[in-house]
Design an enzyme around this catalytic site. Structure first.
Site, PDB file in Angstrom:
ATOM      1  N   HIS A 138       0.852  -0.874   0.103  1.00 40.23           N
ATOM      2  CA  HIS A 138      -0.017   0.048   0.063  1.00 40.23           C
ATOM      3  C   HIS A 138       0.924   1.439  -0.141  1.00 40.23           C
ATOM      4  O   HIS A 138       1.867   1.244   0.662  1.00 40.23           O
ATOM      5  CB  HIS A 138      -1.031   0.043   1.261  1.00 40.23           C
ATOM      6  CG  HIS A 138      -0.497   0.286   2.449  1.00 40.23           C
ATOM      7  ND1 HIS A 138      -1.058  -0.093   3.536  1.00 40.23           N
ATOM      8  CD2 HIS A 138       0.721   0.750   2.786  1.00 40.23           C
ATOM      9  CE1 HIS A 138      -0.239   0.163   4.659  1.00 40.23           C
ATOM     10  NE2 HIS A 138       0.644   1.004   4.370  1.00 40.23           N
ATOM     11  N   GLU A 143      -5.023   0.693  -0.047  1.00 40.62           N
ATOM     12  CA  GLU A 143      -4.911  -0.769   0.356  1.00 40.62           C
ATOM     13  C   GLU A 143      -5.214  -1.677  -0.886  1.00 40.62           C
ATOM     14  O   GLU A 143      -6.147  -1.345  -1.858  1.00 40.62           O
ATOM     15  CB  GLU A 143      -5.849  -1.234   1.377  1.00 40.62           C
ATOM     16  CG  GLU A 143      -5.885  -0.579   2.848  1.00 40.62           C
ATOM     17  CD  GLU A 143      -4.720  -1.050   3.632  1.00 40.62           C
ATOM     18  OE1 GLU A 143      -3.456  -1.444   3.101  1.00 40.62           O
ATOM     19  OE2 GLU A 143      -4.573  -0.760   4.737  1.00 40.62           O
TER      20      GLU A 143
END
Ligand code: PGA
Length: 530
Positions: A138, A143
């Site tokens: 990330h 994410e």
């Protein structure tokens, strides 16, 4: 992407801080994007240090932070507001009114994100954005997912990030589950990006970053599309570990190699009666362990003997037409390459030893025979597979018979075995000489040199003859290969000063001749670099 690999976290931090300083010097009203987490702490310490020494003035800059947990009180010692205050803002002179952070206290998170995007735009966009990278790839709190949100948004943290960040909390259940973060597009609008990664836990994310693909499942890979990204890593986060195997007659040496250094070495003794299968089993077990622990993804094997389409046939016949590379690759699931051991040693010396910097090099190993490793344009030259058999160039027509079936091969005159043979013969022919006295209870490669040290003329005469043969063969090779450098390896090369000077003087062409440096490790290193 530009890559800078530093030897330590301190050096990485120093480098990144220097780049920030350059940016501020070039444009005192720069807009700088900062990151949180453990990675940038060293940069902030360095910036504070520069400020203390009046080397840095940040009064003109505007700052934007990448992200903030949500919800969280801005006063919480777990908030990124608190982190930035402690680590940077209270230690340098950025104007308070020019510090921008996403608020974890915002009542309407979507409105907060819109406000933030607008503020960045009004400030003229970010000139330089600092990024860390999550072990899952990330950046910010973007994410891994099937799709990513472009602009600043509210996001749910992945379980991996919650796990990784739990070290800053009393326990995992206290890590916030959500955060506000700049989106990939927000980050991409930055004119320049510096991403930092240190430590082993980032190795896979960095490997992904330098892989051939771009995927939202590893968000940092999207940085490949940005025009000005600098990645600053330490060895642990960047290094590829590979395994080098050096097969010898008595033992097999296996090393895990990183940045041209052997970080772990294991030795398997080759015991009499050991079968090919047993040895491959033992080698595979050691490699499997190293592969697991160091995440090694390549294996190179140096073998004394013949490598052709039928496989490997080692000089001691332990391996007979054995597809060693295929067998080990299948067992370990990594690429495995086999190469002649003298070539591996030459590659090792060229990468990390006496041959550093020489793109065209010849390494001559003097032992029972004469082995050769040829490096052309920085790569091993192996011809159809077995080039470098320089011990068998013919230097004396109808000369001494050689084990290869021919006569007059160079190694019959210039190997250590040949030197010993000449020493023995001279001792026999001149029984009153110092040489004969030195040789009375056995001759080895050092006997001649000992007698010379004692002023023996017979020994000197043998030595001159030997050096003549050595120089003669090298002259031929230099005419063919035109190397920048010749390295002499093998036990005899320890007599460095006694050999190198007379040898260079006897050669009719001028090429620097040096002794190899890495001794037994060159083969492992070179194999790992194949
Ligand atoms: P770290 O986090 O610096 O604490 O490793 C970086 C990140 O998650 O982006």
């Amino acid at each position: 992407m530009k890559l800078i690999v530093c030897e330590s976290y301190e050096k990485m931090s120093e480098k990144a801080a220097e780049m920030i300083r350059e940016q501020v010097l070039k444009k005192p009203d720069s807009v700088i994007g900062f990151a949180t987490g453990s990675t940038p702490v060293g940069i902030y310490n360095r910036l504070a240090d520069m400020y203390d020494k009046s080397e840095l003035d940040m009064s003109g800059i505007t700052s934007f932070n990448l992200d903030e947990y949500y919800p969280i009180s801005n006063d919480s010692d777990k908030s990124y507001h608190y982190f930035m205050e402690q680590n940077l803002f209270s230690r340098v002179n950025i104007s308070r009114d020019k510090i921008n952070m996403l608020s974890g206290e915002a009542e309407d998170p979507l409105e907060e994100c819109r406000r933030y995007e607008k503020r960045i735009e009004e400030a003229g966009g970010i000139d330089l954005q600092i990024l860390g990278i999550g072990r899952n790839g990330h950046i910010g709190f973007n994410e891994p997912d099937k799709d990513l949100e472009a602009n600043t948004h509210l996001t749910e943290l992945s379980s991996d990030t919650i796990e990784a960040n739990s070290r800053f909390f009393e326990n995992k259940s206290l890590v916030p589950t959500h955060a506000l973060t700049m989106g990939i597009s927000t980050i991409f609008r930055s004119k320049k990006i510096i991403l930092l990664a240190n430590g082993r836990s980032k190795l896979n994310a960095i490997r992904e970053l330098f892989s051939d693909h771009i995927t939202t499942e590893s968000p940092a890979t999207m940085l490949k599309l940005h025009h000005d990204v600098t990645i600053i890593c330490d060895y642990e986060a960047y290094s590829e570990t590979s395994i080098g195997i050096d097969i010898g007659g008595m033992s097999v040496k296996i090393g895990a190699v990183e940045n041209f250094k052997i970080i772990e070495k294991r030795i398997i003794d080759v015991v009499p009666g050991m079968t090919e299968k047993e040895l491959i089993g033992a080698m595979t077990a050691v490699c499997a362990d190293m592969k697991e622990r160091y995440k090694a993804n390549k294996i190179g094997i140096g073998v004394p003997g013949i490598i052709d389409e039928n496989g490997v046939t080692s000089a001691n016949l332990l391996f007979k037409q054995c597809k060693l590379d295929e067998i080990m690759s299948k067992a370990l699931g990594v690429s495995v390459k086999a190469e002649n051991d003298a070539n591996c040693a030459a590659l090792g010396e060229q990468a990390a030893g006496a041959g550093k910097g020489a793109a065209n090099m010849l390494m001559v190993t003097l032992g029972t025979g004469i082995g050769g490793g040829i490096i052309i344009n920085g790569r091993i030259y192996s011809g159809k597979g077995n080039a470098g058999e320089i011990g068998h160039i013919g230097i004396v027509p109808e000369g001494k018979p050689c084990g290869c079936g021919k006569r007059g091969c160079w190694e019959r005159y210039a190997s250590v075995s040949a030197l010993i043979e000449m020493t023995e013969q001279a001792a026999e022919e001149c029984p009153d000489s110092i040489l004969a006295e030195t040789a009375w209870n056995g001759v080895n490669g050092k006997t001649l040199f000992k007698a010379m040290d004692m002023g023996c003329d017979t020994a000197k005469h043998v030595f001159d003859e030997y050096i003549g043969y050595l120089a003669y063969g090298l002259d031929i090779l230099v005419s063919v290969l035109d190397p920048e450098l010749i390295l002499i390896a093998g036990g005899i090369s320890r007599e460095n000063e006694k050999i190198i000077k007379p040898l260079s003087e006897r050669m009719s062409v001028t090429v620097p001749v040096k002794t190899a440096e890495l001794r037994g490790d060159a083969g492992i290193l070179g194999a790992a670099l194949l």
